[in-house]
Design a protein around this motif. Structure first.
Motif, short mmCIF file in Angstrom:
data_model
loop_
_atom_site.label_atom_id
_atom_site.label_comp_id
_atom_site.label_asym_id
_atom_site.label_seq_id
_atom_site.Cartn_x
_atom_site.Cartn_y
_atom_site.Cartn_z
N LEU A 194 55.82 20.52 14.22
CA LEU A 194 54.54 19.92 14.61
C LEU A 194 53.89 20.62 15.79
N CYS A 247 47.12 13.60 5.04
CA CYS A 247 46.89 13.23 6.44
C CYS A 247 47.22 11.75 6.67
N TYR A 305 50.98 11.25 6.74
CA TYR A 305 51.52 11.74 8.01
C TYR A 305 51.24 10.74 9.13
N ASP A 306 50.05 10.14 9.13
CA ASP A 306 49.70 9.18 10.18
C ASP A 306 50.65 7.99 10.15
N THR A 309 62.75 13.17 9.43
CA THR A 309 61.54 13.51 10.18
C THR A 309 61.81 14.52 11.29
N GLY A 336 53.70 6.30 3.86
CA GLY A 336 54.30 7.17 4.86
C GLY A 336 55.16 6.41 5.84
N ALA A 362 47.26 13.22 14.02
CA ALA A 362 46.64 12.95 12.72
C ALA A 362 45.14 13.25 12.74
N ILE A 399 60.05 17.82 10.80
CA ILE A 399 58.60 17.70 10.98
C ILE A 399 58.26 17.74 12.46
#
Length: 252
Positions: free
Chosen positions: A107, A146, A149-150, A100, A91, A157, A103
């Motif tokens: 978010l 997850c 994403y972190d 990004t 990631g 996260a 996102i």
């Protein structure tokens, strides 16, 4: 050699303590540490990288505390932790080629959705519920999502791990919190490995903040195990909403 002055370092350590406490209970400690690191003079990438250093200590302490309390068997999570570690590295490396921006736009909506879920969903407590995914399927789907994403962005996260454990694995609130910590530790470690190649973390500052994180995480995990869902749920809702507001503010 210290990257900041003594007074600034003490402020950062205080922030690390509070963040460690919040992270051990509900996640979202980066809401405190990243802005303080930016105020201390770190550029955004250095702040994120340094935040990963100090966050390792808090996540490890919380994971150990919950395991000692009998809420999670860390050995059983070894495979999932490895998946989270690798996914986080991937990631972080993808951040240079993936857009990004979209996102970041959705978010806040996702975080507010998580807050509403934990605030109003009936029957959410410390008792396990019917699970929708088996352990292997969960480890091969939700954990890498997850974890990636972190590494890619990071904020929230812990909330996403929590939502997955509660809604799909069927865990009670306290058990879900306990199972989140080792995976958060692994994805933090993966992201830090990637950041170390492309950024210049404040290693000494991060390590000093990590010492404070240990104390905060131990206090938070102890209190969470005493109060259970009665403490974890409202703090999770609060941190999710606060993070959503901060992200909207940053965009504006």
């Amino acid at each position: 050699m210290l990257e900041v002055g003594i007074e600034t370092l003490l402020l950062l350590m205080a922030a690390g303590f509070v963040a460690g406490f919040i992270d051990a209970v509900a996640g979202g400690g980066g809401l405190i540490t990243v802005p303080v690191l930016l105020l201390a003079g770190a550029n955004p990438v250095t702040a994120l990288a340094t935040n990963k250093i100090q966050g390792l200590f808090g996540a490890a302490t919380a994971a150990r505390a919950y395991a000692k309390g009998g809420h999670v068997k860390l050995r059983d999570q070894a495979g999932s932790a490895l998946i989270a570690f690798v996914a986080s590295i991937l990631g972080a490396l993808l951040i240079t080629i993936l857009p990004t921006g979209w996102i970041r736009m959705i978010l806040p909506v996702l975080l507010i959705g998580i807050a509403l879920f934990f605030a109003f969903k009936k029957g959410l407590g410390d008792q396990d519920r019917a699970r929708r995914l088996g352990p292997a399927t969960f480890a091969l789907t939700m954990v890498p999502l997850c974890g990636a994403y972190d590494g890619l962005l990071g904020p929230g996260a812990g909330s996403f791990y929590m939502l997955a454990f509660v809604s799909l694995a069927g865990y009670g609130i306290l058990k879900a919190t306990a199972h989140t910590k080792l995976l958060n530790l692994a994805s933090n470690a993966g992201a830090l490995c990637a950041f170390a190649l492309v950024a210049t973390p404040w290693w000494i500052t991060g390590l000093c903040m990590g010492v404070a994180q240990i104390a905060g995480a131990q206090a938070g995990a102890t209190l969470a195990q005493t109060k259970g869902a009665g403490l974890i749920k409202p703090l999770l809702v609060l941190t999710s909403v606060a993070l959503a507001i901060k992200l909207i503010w940053d965009m504006l």
